[in-house]
Design a protein around this motif. Structure first.
Motif, PDB file in Angstrom:
ATOM      1  N   LEU A 190      28.193  19.014  -0.591  1.00 25.68           N
ATOM      2  CA  LEU A 190      28.383  19.813  -1.797  1.00 25.68           C
ATOM      3  C   LEU A 190      27.061  19.832  -2.555  1.00 25.68           C
ATOM      4  O   LEU A 190      26.493  18.780  -2.850  1.00 25.68           O
ATOM      5  CB  LEU A 190      29.481  19.198  -2.669  1.00 25.68           C
ATOM      6  N   VAL A 191      26.568  21.018  -2.862  1.00 24.38           N
ATOM      7  CA  VAL A 191      25.293  21.153  -3.563  1.00 24.38           C
ATOM      8  C   VAL A 191      25.539  21.786  -4.927  1.00 24.38           C
ATOM      9  O   VAL A 191      26.208  22.808  -5.034  1.00 24.38           O
ATOM     10  CB  VAL A 191      24.296  22.005  -2.755  1.00 24.38           C
ATOM     11  N   SER A 192      24.993  21.146  -5.969  1.00 23.60           N
ATOM     12  CA  SER A 192      25.138  21.632  -7.345  1.00 23.60           C
ATOM     13  C   SER A 192      23.784  22.058  -7.887  1.00 23.60           C
ATOM     14  O   SER A 192      22.795  21.347  -7.734  1.00 23.60           O
ATOM     15  CB  SER A 192      25.688  20.522  -8.248  1.00 23.60           C
ATOM     16  N   ASN A 193      23.743  23.207  -8.527  1.00 28.41           N
ATOM     17  CA  ASN A 193      22.542  23.703  -9.176  1.00 28.41           C
ATOM     18  C   ASN A 193      22.523  23.160 -10.602  1.00 28.41           C
ATOM     19  O   ASN A 193      23.413  23.441 -11.382  1.00 28.41           O
ATOM     20  CB  ASN A 193      22.546  25.237  -9.180  1.00 28.41           C
ATOM     21  N   VAL A 194      21.496  22.386 -10.932  1.00 30.40           N
ATOM     22  CA  VAL A 194      21.413  21.765 -12.257  1.00 30.40           C
ATOM     23  C   VAL A 194      20.326  22.399 -13.127  1.00 30.40           C
ATOM     24  O   VAL A 194      19.979  21.866 -14.175  1.00 30.40           O
ATOM     25  CB  VAL A 194      21.191  20.235 -12.153  1.00 30.40           C
ATOM     26  N   THR A 195      19.798  23.531 -12.689  1.00 31.01           N
ATOM     27  CA  THR A 195      18.760  24.199 -13.468  1.00 31.01           C
ATOM     28  C   THR A 195      19.347  25.408 -14.189  1.00 31.01           C
ATOM     29  O   THR A 195      20.503  25.753 -14.006  1.00 31.01           O
ATOM     30  CB  THR A 195      17.610  24.689 -12.549  1.00 31.01           C
ATOM     31  N   ASN A 196      18.519  26.048 -14.979  1.00 29.72           N
ATOM     32  CA  ASN A 196      18.950  27.253 -15.689  1.00 29.72           C
ATOM     33  C   ASN A 196      18.613  28.519 -14.915  1.00 29.72           C
ATOM     34  O   ASN A 196      18.660  29.619 -15.452  1.00 29.72           O
ATOM     35  CB  ASN A 196      18.303  27.316 -17.080  1.00 29.72           C
ATOM     36  N   SER A 197      18.235  28.360 -13.644  1.00 31.31           N
ATOM     37  CA  SER A 197      17.896  29.526 -12.837  1.00 31.31           C
ATOM     38  C   SER A 197      18.551  29.406 -11.466  1.00 31.31           C
ATOM     39  O   SER A 197      18.997  28.337 -11.059  1.00 31.31           O
ATOM     40  CB  SER A 197      16.374  29.638 -12.687  1.00 31.31           C
ATOM     41  N   ASN A 198      18.614  30.506 -10.771  1.00 30.80           N
ATOM     42  CA  ASN A 198      19.149  30.544  -9.420  1.00 30.80           C
ATOM     43  C   ASN A 198      18.269  29.685  -8.505  1.00 30.80           C
ATOM     44  O   ASN A 198      17.053  29.675  -8.654  1.00 30.80           O
ATOM     45  CB  ASN A 198      19.134  32.005  -8.945  1.00 30.80           C
ATOM     46  N   ILE A 199      18.878  28.940  -7.577  1.00 31.25           N
ATOM     47  CA  ILE A 199      18.087  28.179  -6.618  1.00 31.25           C
ATOM     48  C   ILE A 199      18.467  28.603  -5.208  1.00 31.25           C
ATOM     49  O   ILE A 199      19.553  29.131  -4.970  1.00 31.25           O
ATOM     50  CB  ILE A 199      18.262  26.650  -6.766  1.00 31.25           C
ATOM     51  N   LEU A 200      17.569  28.355  -4.257  1.00 23.72           N
ATOM     52  CA  LEU A 200      17.819  28.600  -2.848  1.00 23.72           C
ATOM     53  C   LEU A 200      17.854  27.252  -2.149  1.00 23.72           C
ATOM     54  O   LEU A 200      17.007  26.388  -2.399  1.00 23.72           O
ATOM     55  CB  LEU A 200      16.729  29.481  -2.237  1.00 23.72           C
ATOM     56  N   VAL A 201      18.832  27.062  -1.272  1.00 21.12           N
ATOM     57  CA  VAL A 201      19.026  25.782  -0.595  1.00 21.12           C
ATOM     58  C   VAL A 201      18.914  25.973   0.909  1.00 21.12           C
ATOM     59  O   VAL A 201      19.381  26.973   1.457  1.00 21.12           O
ATOM     60  CB  VAL A 201      20.412  25.203  -0.944  1.00 21.12           C
ATOM     61  N   LYS A 202      18.302  24.987   1.579  1.00 21.24           N
ATOM     62  CA  LYS A 202      18.242  24.954   3.035  1.00 21.24           C
ATOM     63  C   LYS A 202      18.830  23.627   3.495  1.00 21.24           C
ATOM     64  O   LYS A 202      18.566  22.583   2.893  1.00 21.24           O
ATOM     65  CB  LYS A 202      16.801  25.062   3.531  1.00 21.24           C
ATOM     66  N   LEU A 203      19.634  23.662   4.541  1.00 24.68           N
ATOM     67  CA  LEU A 203      20.225  22.461   5.120  1.00 24.68           C
ATOM     68  C   LEU A 203      19.957  22.518   6.606  1.00 24.68           C
ATOM     69  O   LEU A 203      20.239  23.521   7.262  1.00 24.68           O
ATOM     70  CB  LEU A 203      21.734  22.429   4.847  1.00 24.68           C
ATOM     71  N   ARG A 204      19.385  21.435   7.162  1.00 26.09           N
ATOM     72  CA  ARG A 204      19.045  21.459   8.579  1.00 26.09           C
ATOM     73  C   ARG A 204      19.273  20.103   9.214  1.00 26.09           C
ATOM     74  O   ARG A 204      19.292  19.069   8.546  1.00 26.09           O
ATOM     75  CB  ARG A 204      17.597  21.878   8.780  1.00 26.09           C
TER      76      ARG A 204
END
Length: 118
Positions: free
Chosen positions: A48-62
């Motif tokens: 589970l990934v949570s965005n804790v910033t005030n902007s959109n984020i991009l996530v990579k999982l490998r």
């Protein structure tokens, strides 16, 4: 060694780990062990990934060089399950599951998995 025989598992340890990538240019292990130890396989039930910033984020999982998620957009203040209990993955010994966010300290990853030992 090969992955343990899941029919005759001698040990199952449930673990929940948290990771916060601190550098947007690097990948970070979601396991406290960094890599799966010898004689083990990890059954990953949830990432589970949570965005804790005030902007959109991009996530990579490998894992290794294979991406399970690549540039997944998570809006500000939101969370996304990248791996769920209905679609678990197994990570074998010597391998890792890593996460990266495009913003340093922009996300938290919570991972629930089982350490299975032969």
């Amino acid at each position: 060694m090969t992955a343990p025989n899941l029919v005759n598992v001698a040990e199952i340890i449930g673990v929940t780990d948290t990771t916060q990538p601190t550098n947007s240019a690097s990948f970070y292990s979601v396991f406290s062990d960094s890599t799966v130890p010898t004689d083990y396989v990890y059954k990953v039930n949830t990432v589970l990934v949570s965005n804790v910033t005030n902007s959109n984020i991009l996530v990579k999982l490998r894992t290794g060089s294979a991406y399970l998620a690549y540039d997944i957009s998570i809006p500000a203040g939101s969370s996304l399950a990248l791996v769920g209990k209905d679609t678990p993955i197994y990570v074998e010994e010597g391998n890792d599951l890593e996460i990266s966010c495009d913003t340093a300290q922009g996300c938290w990853a919570i991972t629930s998995y089982e350490k299975l030992k032969d």
